[in-house]
Design an enzyme around this catalytic site. Structure first.
Site, PDB file in Angstrom:
ATOM      1  N   ASP A  76      -0.214  -5.535   9.302  1.00 45.80           N
ATOM      2  CA  ASP A  76      -1.322  -4.704   8.239  1.00 45.80           C
ATOM      3  C   ASP A  76      -3.135  -5.841   8.188  1.00 45.80           C
ATOM      4  OD1 ASP A  76      -3.248  -3.250   8.110  1.00 45.80           O
ATOM      5  OD2 ASP A  76      -1.563  -1.861   6.747  1.00 45.80           O
ATOM      6  N   ALA A 114      -6.134  -4.805   7.451  1.00 47.12           N
ATOM      7  CA  ALA A 114      -7.225  -3.972   6.705  1.00 47.12           C
ATOM      8  C   ALA A 114      -8.350  -4.936   6.233  1.00 47.12           C
ATOM      9  CB  ALA A 114      -6.646  -3.245   5.921  1.00 47.12           C
ATOM     10  N   TRP A 154       0.733  -1.521   0.200  1.00 46.16           N
ATOM     11  CA  TRP A 154      -0.073  -0.183   0.102  1.00 46.16           C
ATOM     12  C   TRP A 154       0.577   1.282  -0.019  1.00 46.16           C
ATOM     13  CZ3 TRP A 154      -1.915   2.749   4.975  1.00 46.16           C
ATOM     14  CH2 TRP A 154      -2.706   3.236   4.234  1.00 46.16           C
ATOM     15  N   LYS A 192     -13.232  -1.184   6.299  1.00 46.13           N
ATOM     16  CA  LYS A 192     -14.144  -1.785   5.469  1.00 46.13           C
ATOM     17  C   LYS A 192     -14.792  -2.852   6.084  1.00 46.13           C
ATOM     18  CE  LYS A 192     -10.364   0.026   2.878  1.00 46.13           C
ATOM     19  NZ  LYS A 192      -9.276   0.677   3.318  1.00 46.13           N
TER      20      LYS A 192
HETATM   21  C1  LMR Z   1      -6.659   2.075  -0.400  1.00 47.30           C
HETATM   22  O1  LMR Z   1      -5.587   1.648  -0.516  1.00 47.30           O
HETATM   23  O2  LMR Z   1      -7.025   2.154  -1.597  1.00 47.30           O
HETATM   24  C2  LMR Z   1      -7.472   2.196   0.631  1.00 47.30           C
HETATM   25  O3  LMR Z   1      -6.503   1.683   1.757  1.00 47.30           O
HETATM   26  C3  LMR Z   1      -7.462   3.732   0.917  1.00 47.30           C
HETATM   27  C4  LMR Z   1      -6.703   4.414   1.553  1.00 47.30           C
HETATM   28  O4  LMR Z   1      -6.408   5.223   1.704  1.00 47.30           O
HETATM   29  O5  LMR Z   1      -5.995   4.699   0.514  1.00 47.30           O
END
Ligand code: LMR
Length: 393
Positions: free
Chosen positions: A208, A210, A127, A243
């Site tokens: 993590d 999420a 990410w 989420k």
């Molecule tokens: C994403 O990866 O799209 C989500 O986790 C939202 C974000 O804050 O980037």
């Protein structure tokens, strides 16, 4: 003095959100930001959350401050969801945070306080905000290879090869399930091998989590995390409620830290201190709703049922997209889409192909060709499949 500020590069995912909103084409398809959308393209408030909100409105008599680290009932409910009912409470410190991102940030801060010389190891890719936060903190990090671009699968041997260089006291960031951005996940056996390696190295895993409940189900999605937690003496888990409870804007997350029982109180105190230094109290509303849902049998059953609907809907879209592409490409090279789990898959398209799909078909995905499966519906899947083929992917 503010004229000395330099413009920051916009966050790519959030910038794409803005670009999508500004596109006047009615047929546009948003496969960018990781937000669940139902078949009508809406991100509804989950039923159990709505009911809990009503109950809370009736019952709440004060908005005064709560505990600095968050309510113990929230900690217990989250620990049970993530680690299972038999979680080791005597070794576990918990912190309510500003979403899962806040939990990640506080985890990095905590680890750096404990070991200023640490390196954080991060999957390549990951990410983008993980890297952005680490860079902003001027925290040293290294990448470990994670994804085989040709097979669109976890490159496990190379991952383990890279992690050989991890040192005692380093932090290794792992995605608990539904890897963002690739959609490719470790098997339980591979989690076991990672646990062996980190144990041998004396490194601290940071997980993590999420998307618990978006991949193979609430329990299965926590299996890797639970395995690590049962094996390693020190573990950090950054859990998000954005989420799986659909409460994105409430900013609800929880950082859990396992240490030895003798260190627990100081760890717990340090976590509260970190909240105080960075933003004082974390938001309470979302955490309270989550606690209510997880501790009331009726609300919990309804929430779990709705989460299953969401998860199965995404799996169905994955199957449909893979089948369409099998037919159009006359090959099985897109079958990985049905094997991946969670909201995302990395398609493996070039930035040019991603841009072509945006210009020609009003299809928005992140530049690295990460697509949000939940942004599709049964009608848009064939359009995407066609666009993928036409873009020469
Ligand atoms: C994403 O990866 O799209 C989500 O986790 C939202 C974000 O804050 O980037």
């Amino acid at each position: 003095m503010f004229n000395s500020l330099k413009a920051q590069a916009p966050d790519k995912i959030l910038a794409l959100m803005g670009q999508y909103r500004a596109d006047p084409r009615p047929e546009k398809v948003d496969l960018g930001v990781g937000v669940y959308k139902n078949a009508d393209g809406l991100t509804p408030v989950m039923r159990a959350i709505k009911t809990a909100e009503k109950q809370l409105w009736e019952a709440e008599t004060s908005k005064s401050y709560t505990a600095l680290a968050g309510e113990p009932a929230f900690h217990a409910a989250m620990a049970e969801m993530v680690l299972g009912a038999d979680y080791p409470a005597d070794r576990l410190a918990c912190l309510a945070t500003v979403g899962g991102t806040g939990a990640c940030r506080q985890a990095f801060e905590l680890a750096r306080m404990a070991n200023p010389d640490m390196t954080v190891w991060v999957s390549n890719p990951t990410w983008p905000n993980h890297l952005s936060i680490l860079a902003f903190m001027k925290q040293e990090y290294k990448l470990y290879r994670y994804f085989d671009n040709d097979a669109r699968a976890v490159a496990f041997d190379t991952m383990m090869e890279d992690l050989q260089a991890v040192k005692a006291g380093d932090v290794v960031l792992l995605h608990g399930c539904c890897h963002n951005p690739t959609g490719a996940n470790l098997t339980l056996e591979q989690w076991g091998a990672v646990a062996d390696l980190l144990e041998a190295k004396g490194a601290v895993p940071m997980i993590d989590l999420a998307y618990q409940g978006f991949g193979d189900g609430l329990e299965d999605d926590a299996a890797g995390t639970r395995l690590i937690a049962s094996r390693l003496p020190e573990v950090m888990i950054a859990a998000s409620c954005s989420k799986n409870f659909g409460i994105y804007r409430e900013r609800t997350g929880c950082l859990m830290v396992l240490s030895d029982a003798a260190s627990k109180d100081v760890t717990q105190g340090t976590l509260a201190y970190l909240n105080r230094q960075n933003y004082s109290f974390a938001p309470d509303h979302g955490a309270r709703l989550v606690t209510m849902v997880l501790t009331d049998a009726t609300l919990k059953a309804d929430w779990m049922a709705e989460l299953e609907e969401v998860r199965n809907g995404m799996l169905g879209l994955r199957e449909q997209l893979a089948a369409e592409l099998r037919q159009l490409s006359n090959s099985d090279r897109f079958d990985f889409l049905a094997r991946h789990r969670g909201m995302f898959s990395r398609l493996g398209a070039s930035p040019e192909a991603v841009e072509k799909m945006r210009v020609d078909n009003a299809i928005y995905m992140v530049g690295d060709s990460r697509l949000n499966i939940a942004g599709l519906n049964t009608k848009t899947v064939p359009l995407l499949a066609r666009a993928i083929i036409d873009a020469g992917v």
